[in-house]
Design an enzyme around this catalytic site. Structure first.
Site, PDB file in Angstrom:
ATOM      1  N   ASP A   1     -14.736 -32.049 -16.395  1.00 33.86           N
ATOM      2  CA  ASP A   1     -14.508 -30.649 -16.682  1.00 33.86           C
ATOM      3  C   ASP A   1     -13.112 -29.890 -16.052  1.00 33.86           C
ATOM      4  OD1 ASP A   1     -15.110 -30.923 -13.958  1.00 33.86           O
ATOM      5  OD2 ASP A   1     -16.714 -29.593 -13.947  1.00 33.86           O
ATOM      6  N   SER A   2     -12.197 -30.888 -15.651  1.00 36.00           N
ATOM      7  CA  SER A   2     -10.824 -30.518 -15.069  1.00 36.00           C
ATOM      8  C   SER A   2     -10.299 -29.949 -16.240  1.00 36.00           C
ATOM      9  CB  SER A   2     -10.035 -31.722 -14.585  1.00 36.00           C
ATOM     10  OG  SER A   2     -10.201 -32.800 -15.489  1.00 36.00           O
TER      11      SER A   2
ATOM     12  N   LYS B   1     -21.767 -36.865 -16.383  1.00 40.14           N
ATOM     13  CA  LYS B   1     -21.414 -37.132 -14.962  1.00 40.14           C
ATOM     14  C   LYS B   1     -21.874 -35.676 -14.363  1.00 40.14           C
ATOM     15  CE  LYS B   1     -16.945 -36.753 -13.136  1.00 40.14           C
ATOM     16  NZ  LYS B   1     -17.286 -35.529 -12.490  1.00 40.14           N
TER      17      LYS B   1
ATOM     18  N   GLU C   1     -14.739 -38.538  -4.502  1.00 37.47           N
ATOM     19  CA  GLU C   1     -13.734 -37.720  -4.483  1.00 37.47           C
ATOM     20  C   GLU C   1     -13.124 -37.140  -3.061  1.00 37.47           C
ATOM     21  OE1 GLU C   1     -13.284 -34.994  -7.521  1.00 37.47           O
ATOM     22  OE2 GLU C   1     -11.478 -33.998  -6.651  1.00 37.47           O
TER      23      GLU C   1
HETATM   24  O1  KIV Z   1     -13.286 -33.494 -13.999  1.00 38.23           O
HETATM   25  C1  KIV Z   1     -12.387 -34.415 -13.708  1.00 38.23           C
HETATM   26  O2  KIV Z   1     -11.627 -34.736 -14.262  1.00 38.23           O
HETATM   27  C2  KIV Z   1     -13.234 -35.262 -12.407  1.00 38.23           C
HETATM   28  C3  KIV Z   1     -12.302 -36.381 -12.061  1.00 38.23           C
HETATM   29  C4  KIV Z   1     -11.185 -35.874 -11.426  1.00 38.23           C
HETATM   30  C5  KIV Z   1     -13.344 -37.084 -11.418  1.00 38.23           C
HETATM   31  O3  KIV Z   1     -14.286 -35.085 -12.381  1.00 38.23           O
END
Ligand code: KIV
Length: 295
Positions: free
Chosen positions: A53-54, A122, A191
């Site tokens: 979700d980044s 996730k 993280e």
């Molecule tokens: O959203 C994301 O990219 C993440 C990773 C950095 C683990 O959760």
């Protein structure tokens, strides 16, 4: 139906990840958000592609990950799915999609498999999410856990801060990791936690740990695609290693293109289409005739 009997660098599954941990072989993970990046990453042989979700920040320009919706995540997950053949494909469940009640969490999680082509979802959060995660796994949906610095909790954490720095916080992180391991997560993202804590967790749990800002002892590492390539607009976090300067390569290429257009150097004759000799001659005759009428 075909039955697969193992992976000789074939399709990566949750079983492959477990075997890699047992063999002490490091697991490689990168985020991807579209067809082209997914395809390139998959061709290189990365083990896990994460539609993080980044994408809210690096693709859509939001300040944090909170605004991105399930439909937006699915749009990107489908594109990534089209580009991935071998990697294990995980999609992030965005903020709000598993926080309201169990039924909507289950329904949203199922959409990522049915509509997005993901092989796991996730979910951020530790002990307090263990029951929900167990229910989702019971519904045949593999889940990747995510503890430590969980960006969806940015307002609760008061910013993006390294977690697990006091004894109490370390004990809570251990409880989080063990609860998710018992719930049956297929892997666990750690993280923004001290290296020493990530080492303890990695030794304690059966599930493979994937670190980001958690030191080198994790079973695998993940980086955000744009961070790794230097495609961001803010100073990088301490844990980011830049392997390329794609942002400046793009700037240079676009600048050169604009200069060539303005000067007339692009397109060249070789980059232009041409008529056949006969058609060109016929066209020239007509043009000549028109010119003579105008005189
Ligand atoms: O959203 C994301 O990219 C993440 C990773 C950095 C683990 O959760």
């Amino acid at each position: 139906m075909s039955i697969t009997t193992g992976d000789s660098r074939g399709k990566i599954t949750s079983q492959t990840l477990l075997e890699k941990k047992q063999r002490h072989e490091r697991i490689t993970v990168i985020t991807a958000y579209d067809y082209a990046s997914a395809r390139l990453v998959d061709e290189v042989g990365i083990d896990i592609v994460l539609v993080g979700d980044s994408l809210a920040q690096v693709m859509l320009g939001y300040d944090n990950t909170l605004p991105v919706t399930v439909d937006e995540m699915l749009h990107h997950t489908r594109a990534v799915h089209r580009g991935v053949k071998q990697a294990f494909l995980i999609a992030d469940m965005p903020y709000g999609s598993y926080h309201v009640d169990e039924q909507s969490a289950l329904a949203n999680a199922a959409r990522f498999l049915k509509e997005g082509g993901a092989e796991a979802v996730k979910i951020e959060g530790g002990e307090k999410r263990a029951d929900l995660i167990r229910r989702i796994i019971d519904a045949e949906i593999p889940v990747c856990g995510h503890i430590g610095l969980t960006p969806q909790s940015v307002h609760v954490m008061g910013g993006y801060k390294v977690q697990g720095k006091t004894m109490n916080a370390v004990e809570q992180l251990m409880r989080d990791a063990v609860a998710l391991d018992k719930a049956g997560v297929c892997c666990l993202v750690l993280e923004g936690i001290p290296r020493e804590v990530a080492t303890l967790i990695t030794e304690e749990v059966e599930t493979p740990t994937i670190g980001i800002g958690a030191g080198p002892e994790c079973d695998g590492q993940v980086l955000v695609f744009h961070d790794l390539l230097g495609l961001t607009f803010h100073p990088a976090a301490k844990f980011v290693r830049r392997y390329a300067d794609v942002g400046n390569s793009i700037r240079d290429a676009v600048r050169a293109y604009a200069e060539d257009v303005k000067s007339g150097a692009f397109p060249s004759d070789a980059e232009s289409y041409h008529l056949s000799k006969e058609t060109r001659a016929a066209l020239e005759t007509i043009a000549e005739h028109k010119r003579s009428l105008r005189k």
